[in-house]
Design a protein around this motif. Structure first.
Motif, PDB file in Angstrom:
ATOM      1  N   MET A 152       6.583  -9.794   5.075  1.00 41.58           N
ATOM      2  CA  MET A 152       6.886  -8.370   5.068  1.00 41.58           C
ATOM      3  C   MET A 152       5.932  -7.618   4.110  1.00 41.58           C
ATOM      4  SD  MET A 152      11.050  -8.535   5.016  1.00 41.58           S
ATOM      5  CE  MET A 152      11.169  -6.785   4.734  1.00 41.58           C
ATOM      6  N   THR A 153       5.618  -8.261   2.976  1.00 39.93           N
ATOM      7  CA  THR A 153       4.708  -7.626   2.007  1.00 39.93           C
ATOM      8  C   THR A 153       3.315  -7.483   2.587  1.00 39.93           C
ATOM      9  OG1 THR A 153       6.011  -8.545   0.188  1.00 39.93           O
ATOM     10  CG2 THR A 153       3.764  -7.786  -0.322  1.00 39.93           C
ATOM     11  N   THR A 154       2.819  -8.520   3.246  1.00 36.00           N
ATOM     12  CA  THR A 154       1.471  -8.451   3.836  1.00 36.00           C
ATOM     13  C   THR A 154       1.413  -7.403   4.936  1.00 36.00           C
ATOM     14  OG1 THR A 154       2.055 -10.263   5.347  1.00 36.00           O
ATOM     15  CG2 THR A 154       0.948 -10.853   3.283  1.00 36.00           C
ATOM     16  N   GLN A 155       2.519  -7.312   5.710  1.00 39.54           N
ATOM     17  CA  GLN A 155       2.549  -6.292   6.755  1.00 39.54           C
ATOM     18  C   GLN A 155       2.527  -4.874   6.125  1.00 39.54           C
ATOM     19  OE1 GLN A 155       6.046  -7.234   9.018  1.00 39.54           O
ATOM     20  NE2 GLN A 155       5.024  -8.943  10.129  1.00 39.54           N
ATOM     21  N   TRP A 156       3.258  -4.717   4.992  1.00 35.58           N
ATOM     22  CA  TRP A 156       3.268  -3.408   4.323  1.00 35.58           C
ATOM     23  C   TRP A 156       1.893  -3.074   3.741  1.00 35.58           C
ATOM     24  CZ3 TRP A 156       2.470  -2.013  -0.824  1.00 35.58           C
ATOM     25  CH2 TRP A 156       2.796  -0.699  -1.147  1.00 35.58           C
ATOM     26  N   LEU A 157       1.231  -4.151   3.194  1.00 35.21           N
ATOM     27  CA  LEU A 157      -0.110  -3.948   2.645  1.00 35.21           C
ATOM     28  C   LEU A 157      -1.081  -3.517   3.737  1.00 35.21           C
ATOM     29  CD1 LEU A 157      -0.459  -6.895   0.098  1.00 35.21           C
ATOM     30  CD2 LEU A 157      -0.381  -4.444  -0.425  1.00 35.21           C
ATOM     31  N   GLU A 158      -0.966  -4.127   4.914  1.00 34.93           N
ATOM     32  CA  GLU A 158      -1.861  -3.763   6.026  1.00 34.93           C
ATOM     33  C   GLU A 158      -1.697  -2.297   6.387  1.00 34.93           C
ATOM     34  OE1 GLU A 158      -1.494  -6.255   9.425  1.00 34.93           O
ATOM     35  OE2 GLU A 158      -1.870  -8.115   8.320  1.00 34.93           O
ATOM     36  N   LYS A 159      -0.446  -1.845   6.434  1.00 38.15           N
ATOM     37  CA  LYS A 159      -0.205  -0.450   6.785  1.00 38.15           C
ATOM     38  C   LYS A 159      -0.764   0.504   5.710  1.00 38.15           C
ATOM     39  CE  LYS A 159       3.967  -1.379   9.478  1.00 38.15           C
ATOM     40  NZ  LYS A 159       5.434  -1.148   9.579  1.00 38.15           N
ATOM     41  N   GLN A 160      -0.577   0.121   4.440  1.00 44.32           N
ATOM     42  CA  GLN A 160      -1.070   0.964   3.367  1.00 44.32           C
ATOM     43  C   GLN A 160      -2.593   1.007   3.329  1.00 44.32           C
ATOM     44  OE1 GLN A 160       0.814   2.989   1.441  1.00 44.32           O
ATOM     45  NE2 GLN A 160       2.595   2.233   2.627  1.00 44.32           N
ATOM     46  N   MET A 161      -3.216  -0.141   3.588  1.00 48.23           N
ATOM     47  CA  MET A 161      -4.682  -0.194   3.578  1.00 48.23           C
ATOM     48  C   MET A 161      -5.260   0.591   4.732  1.00 48.23           C
ATOM     49  SD  MET A 161      -5.449  -4.113   2.458  1.00 48.23           S
ATOM     50  CE  MET A 161      -4.992  -4.718   0.841  1.00 48.23           C
ATOM     51  N   MET A 162      -4.545   0.644   5.833  1.00 50.23           N
ATOM     52  CA  MET A 162      -5.038   1.412   6.969  1.00 50.23           C
ATOM     53  C   MET A 162      -5.046   2.910   6.643  1.00 50.23           C
ATOM     54  SD  MET A 162      -5.961  -0.683   9.283  1.00 50.23           S
ATOM     55  CE  MET A 162      -6.109   0.428  10.662  1.00 50.23           C
TER      56      MET A 162
ATOM     57  N   PRO B   5      -9.031   4.401   3.292  1.00 47.13           N
ATOM     58  CA  PRO B   5     -10.265   3.746   3.733  1.00 47.13           C
ATOM     59  C   PRO B   5     -10.878   2.877   2.644  1.00 47.13           C
ATOM     60  CG  PRO B   5     -10.225   6.033   4.402  1.00 47.13           C
ATOM     61  CD  PRO B   5      -9.067   5.865   3.502  1.00 47.13           C
ATOM     62  N   GLU B   6     -10.661   3.219   1.410  1.00 47.54           N
ATOM     63  CA  GLU B   6     -11.288   2.444   0.356  1.00 47.54           C
ATOM     64  C   GLU B   6     -10.678   1.036   0.259  1.00 47.54           C
ATOM     65  OE1 GLU B   6     -10.933   4.588  -3.241  1.00 47.54           O
ATOM     66  OE2 GLU B   6     -12.259   6.249  -2.604  1.00 47.54           O
ATOM     67  N   ASP B   7      -9.384   0.930   0.665  1.00 50.66           N
ATOM     68  CA  ASP B   7      -8.729  -0.387   0.563  1.00 50.66           C
ATOM     69  C   ASP B   7      -8.894  -1.252   1.820  1.00 50.66           C
ATOM     70  OD1 ASP B   7      -7.817   0.329  -1.918  1.00 50.66           O
ATOM     71  OD2 ASP B   7      -5.922   1.157  -1.155  1.00 50.66           O
ATOM     72  N   GLN B   8      -9.519  -0.716   2.872  1.00 54.44           N
ATOM     73  CA  GLN B   8      -9.642  -1.482   4.114  1.00 54.44           C
ATOM     74  C   GLN B   8     -10.550  -2.695   3.990  1.00 54.44           C
ATOM     75  OE1 GLN B   8     -10.764   1.074   7.340  1.00 54.44           O
ATOM     76  NE2 GLN B   8      -8.892   2.338   7.210  1.00 54.44           N
ATOM     77  N   LYS B   9     -11.343  -2.709   2.935  1.00 49.65           N
ATOM     78  CA  LYS B   9     -12.200  -3.877   2.746  1.00 49.65           C
ATOM     79  C   LYS B   9     -11.384  -5.133   2.397  1.00 49.65           C
ATOM     80  CE  LYS B   9     -12.989  -2.579  -2.093  1.00 49.65           C
ATOM     81  NZ  LYS B   9     -14.042  -2.259  -3.111  1.00 49.65           N
TER      82      LYS B   9
END
Length: 617
Positions: A411-421, A424-428
């Motif tokens: 669930m945390t990784t899924q939340w991180l993916e949404k936040q990074m999307m 733009p700076e965190d998409q790396k």
């Protein structure tokens, strides 16, 4: 367990009581000689009897003709004395006639029928035809007496008639004497004939007596006795055949004796094993009769269970498991197929504790294909069940402890993916997060696979077989996995035999087998490859294959791929238990599974085979 061979205490020698009960028998030579004697005797008797009567009748006719002639001659002689009325001359003529051989009496009548002269022996003789004045000729007037009547005529005038009575007693006495002698000769000849026939018969059937003595010796226990016959005829052929038959019977008896001893030894060994084994061994007839039980169980004595039969045997089980046991017995009766790994629960009669058994039921089929018995082996797995339950509890607890943080991690990784999307700076950092998410999913699948494998290997996974068509399972698997294959640009084709017979199986477990096989093909087939799922019938077996154009496998690793935790490469996805689970499920269905490959780069085909059954059609 009773001895399957029961030996008789009879020695084979005929007892006195048997001899007295034996029906009366006559020797063969008497049976042949007696009819000969009877035929000869009756033949001679008939010939003598007919000849006697023929000769007597011929002599009687001759006498009658002679006396008629005599009567005619004497009537001419009496014509003058009667016409001259000379009584002395008449008397002299009558006496002269009476002195003739075989003449018993002479009577002379006048024309009025009055007796005018007679011989001395004619007194009291009154033939019944005297009242017939016009009778002339010869007539029988007594058993051995005849009367000859001749008219006395002078110048065409009837002066009276002459009556002569004669007898043939002397003739019959002579005839009886002659024929009596001939009859005695016939008797002597018949006796000689019967003696000769008896002798010839005795010489002819002497070899049969040899056969009889040999047979009695064999019945008395002398198996080495043989009939020595050198008659040079059919009886010798019978004797030779008899010796050959006896020789073969003795040889067969010896083989039977050796086999009986071996069977007795094997039975004793089997009895010892059955009595010493800790498992519960039993036999049930197709009609439901409990035939064999090596020991008691669940607090019940062996004798008590055998006495009460299958009803008590089933009542010991938990009600639900008892019904499952009945269904297994009915399945064997209808399908002639074994039922393996049947897990049941009992409640101990005394201690009221749960006892777990695993039962294997196997049909015993005779050479004609008929079901004779259902052989069962029931093993106490209470301790194994306890350990497995502890292991399952441990695995479940560990899995629960792992699943909870793993789920939170996912669930945390899924939340991180949404936040990074959103930033733009965190998409790396997205590739790193996706890697974490994929490994978390892999960890969840690994935990589930380990739990499933543990359950199947422990035998605690119930299998519920039913009649099904394997094509339906294959169609379902292909339809469910095609979207996954499409993501990897793979094509799944299907070729099914429409005439595939039905089989007995658990649809959920079989679905898991082919789902694992197709998933493995997807995993190890490069983009653009093909996967073929096919089915066919080979004799009485059902075959299903999963073939791919993947990377292939070395021949030396074909068997290893079905071992637990084996992987093609350490970097392969999964932990290597999918094929192991598939193999265990196939074995539970009395089938087989193996892989074939021509080597690296030539793809792999995984083949499965199951027995079909007409009762499931």
């Amino acid at each position: 367990m009773k001895n399957i061979f029961k030996h008789s205490n009879r020695s084979g020698v005929e007892s006195e009581a048997d001899y007295l009960r034996r029906p009366v028998r006559f020797s063969l030579r008497y049976k042949l000689a007696a009819p000969v004697f009877l035929l000869v005797f009756l033949g001679f008797a008939f010939i003598l009897y007919s000849t006697f009567h023929t000769v007597r009748d011929m002599m009687t006719s001759h006498k009658e003709a002679r006396l008629r002639t005599v009567a005619e001659i004497f009537s001419e002689t009496l014509r003058l004395p009667i016409s001259a009325k000379k009584e002395k001359a008449l008397k002299a003529c009558i006496d002269l006639l009476a002195e003739q051989e075989d003449v018993e009496a002479v009577i002379v009548e006048n024309a009025n029928g009055e007796v005018i002269g007679s011989s001395g022996t004619a007194s009291g003789v009154t033939p019944h035809f005297f009242h017939k004045k016009d009778f002339f000729g010869v007539e029988k007037v007594g058993p051995d007496t005849y009367a000859a009547v001749s008219p006395i005529i002078h110048n065409d005038e009837v002066l009276g008639r002459l009556i002569i009575l004669f007898t043939r007693i002397e003739i019959e006495k002579d005839l009886r004497k002659v024929f009596g002698e001939r009859f005695l000769m016939a008797m002597v000849f018949a006796m000689l004939a019967i003696l000769i026939v008896s002798g010839i018969t005795w010489l002819t059937i002497q070899p049969l007596f040899t056969l009889q003595r040999t047979a009695r010796n064999i019945l008395s226990g002398d198996l080495e006795a043989r009939a020595s016959i050198r008659s040079g005829d059919e009886i010798q052929e019978v004797g030779d055949a008899f010796n050959k038959v006896v020789g073969r019977l003795v040889q067969s008896f010896e083989h039977l004796r050796l086999r009986t001893r071996a069977l007795e030894a094997s039975e004793e060994k089997y009895r010892s094993i059955v009595n010493a084994v800790s498992d519960i061994i039993f036999s049930i007839t197709p009609e439901g009769e409990l035939m064999l039980l090596n020991r008691g169980f669940s607090g019940y004595a062996r004798e008590e269970i055998l006495s009460e039969g299958l009803q008590l045997f089933l009542s010991i089980h938990d009600p639900e498991d008892a019904q499952k046991f009945r269904e297994a017995l009915e399945l064997i009766v209808n399908t002639r197929q074994p039922v393996l790994h049947l897990n049941t629960r009992h409640v101990h009669r005394v201690y009221h504790t749960d006892i777990y058994y695993q039962t294997n039921l196997t049909p015993v089929i005779d050479y004609e294909g008929n079901l004779r018995l259902i052989q069962g082996v029931m093993r106490d797995i209470t301790e194994i069940h306890r350990v497995e339950m502890m292991k399952e509890t441990l695995v479940r607890d560990v899995a629960h402890e792992l699943k909870t943080p793993t789920a939170k991690f996912i669930m945390t990784t899924q939340w991180l993916e949404k936040q990074m999307m959103k930033n733009p700076e965190d998409q790396k950092f997205l590739p790193m997060v996706k890697t974490l998410s994929e490994n978390a999913d892999r960890l969840m699948r690994t935990i589930s696979s380990i739990m499933d494998l543990s359950k199947i290997e422990s035998g605690m996974s119930d299998i519920r077989k039913q009649a099904l068509n394997l094509n339906d399972i294959l169609n379902l698997v292909v339809n469910d996995t095609r979207p996954i294959a499409a993501r990897y640009h793979l094509t799944i084709d299907i070729e099914l035999d429409p005439a595939l017979p039905k089989m007995l199986g658990d649809p959920d477990m079989l679905y898991r087998v082919y789902s694992n096989l197709v998933s493995n093909s997807i995993k190890y087939t490069p983009d653009g490859g093909k996967i073929l799922v096919s089915s066919c019938r080979k004799g009485q077996d059902i075959c299903a294959d999963v073939k791919d154009t993947g990377i292939g496998i070395e021949p030396e690793n074909l068997k290893k791929m079905f071992e637990a935790f084996y992987q093609k490469t350490p970097a392969s996805l999964g932990i290597g238990v999918g094929l192991k689970i598939s193999k265990e499920i196939v074995m539970l269905h009395d089938g087989d599974i193996w892989a074939e490959s021509e080597g690296l780069g030539h793809g792999t085909v995984v083949k499965t085979i199951f027995p079909s059954h007409a009762g499931a059609a």
